[in-house]
Write a protein that holds these residues in place. Structure first.
Motif, mmCIF file in Angstrom:
data_model
loop_
_atom_site.group_PDB
_atom_site.id
_atom_site.type_symbol
_atom_site.label_atom_id
_atom_site.label_comp_id
_atom_site.label_asym_id
_atom_site.label_seq_id
_atom_site.Cartn_x
_atom_site.Cartn_y
_atom_site.Cartn_z
ATOM 1 N N TRP A 30 -8.583 23.854 -26.134
ATOM 2 C CA TRP A 30 -8.438 22.859 -25.070
ATOM 3 C C TRP A 30 -7.042 22.235 -25.035
ATOM 4 N N ALA A 33 -4.291 24.837 -24.085
ATOM 5 C CA ALA A 33 -4.300 25.231 -22.680
ATOM 6 C C ALA A 33 -3.563 24.221 -21.801
ATOM 7 N N ARG A 34 -3.335 23.017 -22.284
ATOM 8 C CA ARG A 34 -2.637 22.003 -21.508
ATOM 9 C C ARG A 34 -1.126 22.015 -21.728
ATOM 10 N N ARG A 72 -19.173 26.201 -21.147
ATOM 11 C CA ARG A 72 -17.940 25.859 -20.440
ATOM 12 C C ARG A 72 -16.974 27.042 -20.359
ATOM 13 N N HIS A 73 -16.910 27.842 -21.402
ATOM 14 C CA HIS A 73 -15.978 28.973 -21.436
ATOM 15 C C HIS A 73 -16.551 30.230 -20.781
ATOM 16 N N ARG A 77 -12.940 29.103 -16.685
ATOM 17 C CA ARG A 77 -11.919 28.618 -17.615
ATOM 18 C C ARG A 77 -11.346 29.767 -18.452
ATOM 19 N N CYS A 78 -10.723 30.711 -17.777
ATOM 20 C CA CYS A 78 -10.235 31.908 -18.450
ATOM 21 C C CYS A 78 -9.104 31.613 -19.427
ATOM 22 N N GLU A 80 -8.588 28.807 -21.322
ATOM 23 C CA GLU A 80 -9.177 28.281 -22.553
ATOM 24 C C GLU A 80 -9.967 29.358 -23.289
ATOM 25 N N ARG A 81 -10.729 30.157 -22.554
ATOM 26 C CA ARG A 81 -11.534 31.213 -23.169
ATOM 27 C C ARG A 81 -10.644 32.224 -23.895
#
Length: 140
Positions: A30, A33-34, A72-73, A77-78, A80-81
Motif C-alpha cells: 500500500w 504504491a503511493r 481488495r487486491h 488494484r493491479c 498494489e497487487r
C-alpha cells in the motif's frame, strides 16, 4: 464512455505458515504504491538485489496467496497487487519481473508480474496490447 469493469478474482486462503509473509507483503504494498514512479522503481530495484528469478509456479503461488487473503487486491488494484506479489516472492528469496505498461486503444495503464517469460494470472490476449513502460527484474 463507461469505465472498464474488472472482475473480482478470488483464491483459497494460503496455508497458515504462508499467511504472515502474505499479510506483510500486502501491508507494505500500500505505501509503496503511493510513491512516485521514480521512487517506486528505486525501491523495487533495491529490494530485488541478490534475489533469484522465480519460476512461473512460484509466482502463481504468490499471487494466489495474496488473492486468498485480500479481496481488495482481487479487483482493479493491479499496482498494489503486483507489488505485493513481488514482495512475497522476495520474502521467499526470489523475484519476478515486475512490469507496468500502457495501452493506447483505449488508454489503460496496468501493472503485473512475469516469470518464465509469461505474465502471471493475466489474459495473454489482453496483456499483449500493453507497451511496457517500466520493468524491474532481478538485479545483481
Amino acid at each position: 464512455m463507461s469505465p472498464k469493469m474488472v472482475p473480482l478474482e478470488r483464491a483459497t486462503a494460503p496455508a497458515w505458515r504462508r499467511r504472515p509473509a502474505a499479510l506483510l507483503a500486502i501491508a507494505l504494498a500500500w505505501p509503496l504504491a503511493r510513491l512516485s514512479p521514480h521512487r517506486l522503481r528505486g525501491a523495487l530495484e533495491f529490494l530485488s538485489r541478490g534475489a533469484q528469478p522465480v519460476t512461473a509456479a512460484e509466482a502463481e503461488d504468490a499471487r494466489n496467496a495474496i488473492l486468498g487473503l485480500s479481496v481488495r487486491h482481487g479487483g482493479p488494484r493491479c499496482l498494489e497487487r503486483s507489488i505485493a506479489i513481488a514482495l512475497i516472492c522476495r520474502l521467499s528469496g526470489g523475484w519476478p519481473d515486475w512490469c507496468t505498461g500502457v495501452s493506447t486503444h483505449p488508454f489503460e495503464a496496468h501493472a503485473w508480474v512475469e516469470a518464465d517469460g509469461r505474465a502471471i494470472g493475466e489474459n495473454p490476449d489482453e496483456i499483449t496490447h500493453f507497451f511496457i513502460t517500466m520493468k524491474v527484474s532481478v538485479s545483481s
